[in-house]
Scaffold this active site. Structure first.
Site, PDB file in Angstrom:
ATOM      1  N   GLY A 291       0.586   5.764   0.992  1.00 33.56           N
ATOM      2  CA  GLY A 291      -0.198   6.852   1.566  1.00 33.56           C
ATOM      3  C   GLY A 291       0.657   8.080   1.733  1.00 33.56           C
ATOM      4  O   GLY A 291       1.750   8.192   1.146  1.00 33.56           O
TER       5      GLY A 291
ATOM      6  N   LYS B 176       8.966  -0.333   4.879  1.00 30.81           N
ATOM      7  CA  LYS B 176       8.289   0.941   4.633  1.00 30.81           C
ATOM      8  C   LYS B 176       9.309   1.998   4.243  1.00 30.81           C
ATOM      9  O   LYS B 176      10.370   2.101   4.859  1.00 30.81           O
ATOM     10  CB  LYS B 176       7.522   1.394   5.888  1.00 30.81           C
ATOM     11  CG  LYS B 176       6.734   2.682   5.684  1.00 30.81           C
ATOM     12  CD  LYS B 176       5.870   2.995   6.893  1.00 30.81           C
ATOM     13  CE  LYS B 176       5.005   4.221   6.681  1.00 30.81           C
ATOM     14  NZ  LYS B 176       4.130   4.515   7.822  1.00 30.81           N
TER      15      LYS B 176
ATOM     16  N   ASP C  40      -2.067   8.554  15.810  1.00 30.40           N
ATOM     17  CA  ASP C  40      -2.956   8.103  14.741  1.00 30.40           C
ATOM     18  C   ASP C  40      -3.463   6.694  15.048  1.00 30.40           C
ATOM     19  O   ASP C  40      -3.369   5.793  14.205  1.00 30.40           O
ATOM     20  CB  ASP C  40      -2.257   8.141  13.382  1.00 30.40           C
ATOM     21  CG  ASP C  40      -3.246   8.097  12.208  1.00 30.40           C
ATOM     22  OD1 ASP C  40      -4.460   8.276  12.466  1.00 30.40           O
ATOM     23  OD2 ASP C  40      -2.803   7.885  11.071  1.00 30.40           O
TER      24      ASP C  40
ATOM     25  N   GLY D  56       0.826  -1.200   0.000  1.00 28.82           N
ATOM     26  CA  GLY D  56       0.000   0.000   0.000  1.00 28.82           C
ATOM     27  C   GLY D  56       0.856   1.243   0.000  1.00 28.82           C
ATOM     28  O   GLY D  56       2.084   1.185   0.107  1.00 28.82           O
TER      29      GLY D  56
ATOM     30  N   GLY E 266       4.328   7.420   2.889  1.00 31.79           N
ATOM     31  CA  GLY E 266       5.252   6.559   2.177  1.00 31.79           C
ATOM     32  C   GLY E 266       4.604   5.320   1.597  1.00 31.79           C
ATOM     33  O   GLY E 266       3.376   5.207   1.519  1.00 31.79           O
TER      34      GLY E 266
END
Length: 249
Positions: free
Chosen positions: A38, A57, A154, A36, A41
């Site tokens: 975003g 990541k 978050d 994925g 990164g």
């Protein structure tokens, strides 16, 4: 630090001595697929020579001054020094070619957001027992993180991951901030809107309580498969509700 500062320092030193991922690639690591991407990164699933998986990541930091890049690398390696059963295990972090690279544990069950959406599509929801178990596991994870003066900032279903044994693990500390003291308050408005605490929405300083608020919203969502403010027509309407002195769910 309330969890053994010397132990954390020792683990931090080990994490900082690990070589960059490109060295591992020479030793047979393979990129399987992109998981994925975003604002913070891109994530890739990688296979080690022993067939185990790890997540890599990559966060762009080329816009940052070299000194700030070093701080970002150091803070990510602090996460690699964490040792808790309900936190995604980080392996190492380093800055390479303008990117902060973080290697971390792969949770085979994916994120809790996708799991909840799958259940919801079948007309189901997590059992109360599972939801409460996961809630307690997240409380323990946050207690550990806050003990090292780190705000997650978050906490949301998309940042909670299912392990193979059915437990959950808190992850993605991409916007976390290491605080100089437990009394210090952050002021930057970050996070997933529906999980933001009222003080963040009002532009006030905030601390660890904002993480606790978010995990409370997460519990509500797990039990109902709905967000507390899902009937609001837009983000502005959600923020307006959160600004009110008395919140009614």
């Amino acid at each position: 630090m309330s969890h053994g500062g010397s132990d954390l320092l020792a683990r931090l030193q080990v994490a900082e001595k690990k070589p960059p991922i490109d060295q591992d690639l020479k030793e047979g690591w393979q990129t399987v697929r992109q998981l994925g991407h975003g604002a913070h990164g891109r994530c890739y699933l990688m296979r080690k020579p022993d067939e185990s998986m790890i997540v890599h990541k990559r966060v762009p930091v080329s816009h940052m001054r070299p000194a700030d890049q070093e701080v970002a690398e150091r803070e990510a390696n602090i996460l690699a020094a964490f040792d808790h059963p309900y936190i995604i295990r980080y392996d190492r972090a380093f800055v390479r070619q303008g990117q902060l690279c973080i290697a971390m544990e792969h949770a085979v069950g994916g994120d809790l957001s996708a799991h909840l959406q799958s259940l919801k599509a079948d007309g189901k929801r997590p059992s109360v027992s599972d939801a409460l178990d996961w809630f307690v596991q997240l409380l323990l994870a946050l207690h550990y993180v806050h003990g090292y003066k780190v705000l997650h900032r978050d906490v949301a279903l998309k940042n909670v991951f299912l392990a193979g044994d059915g437990t959950v693990k808190l992850g993605d500390f991409g916007v976390a901030r290491v605080l100089e003291s437990t009394q210090e308050l952050a002021v930057t408005k970050v996070g997933t809107p529906c999980y933001m605490a009222p003080e963040i929405v009002r532009g006030e300083s905030y601390g660890f309580a904002s993480d606790w608020w978010a995990v409370g919203v997460l519990l509500f969502e797990m039990l109902t498969t709905e967000l507390p403010f899902e009937d609001a027509p837009n983000i502005a309407a959600i923020f307006e509700r959160l600004r009110r002195p008395q919140l009614q769910l």
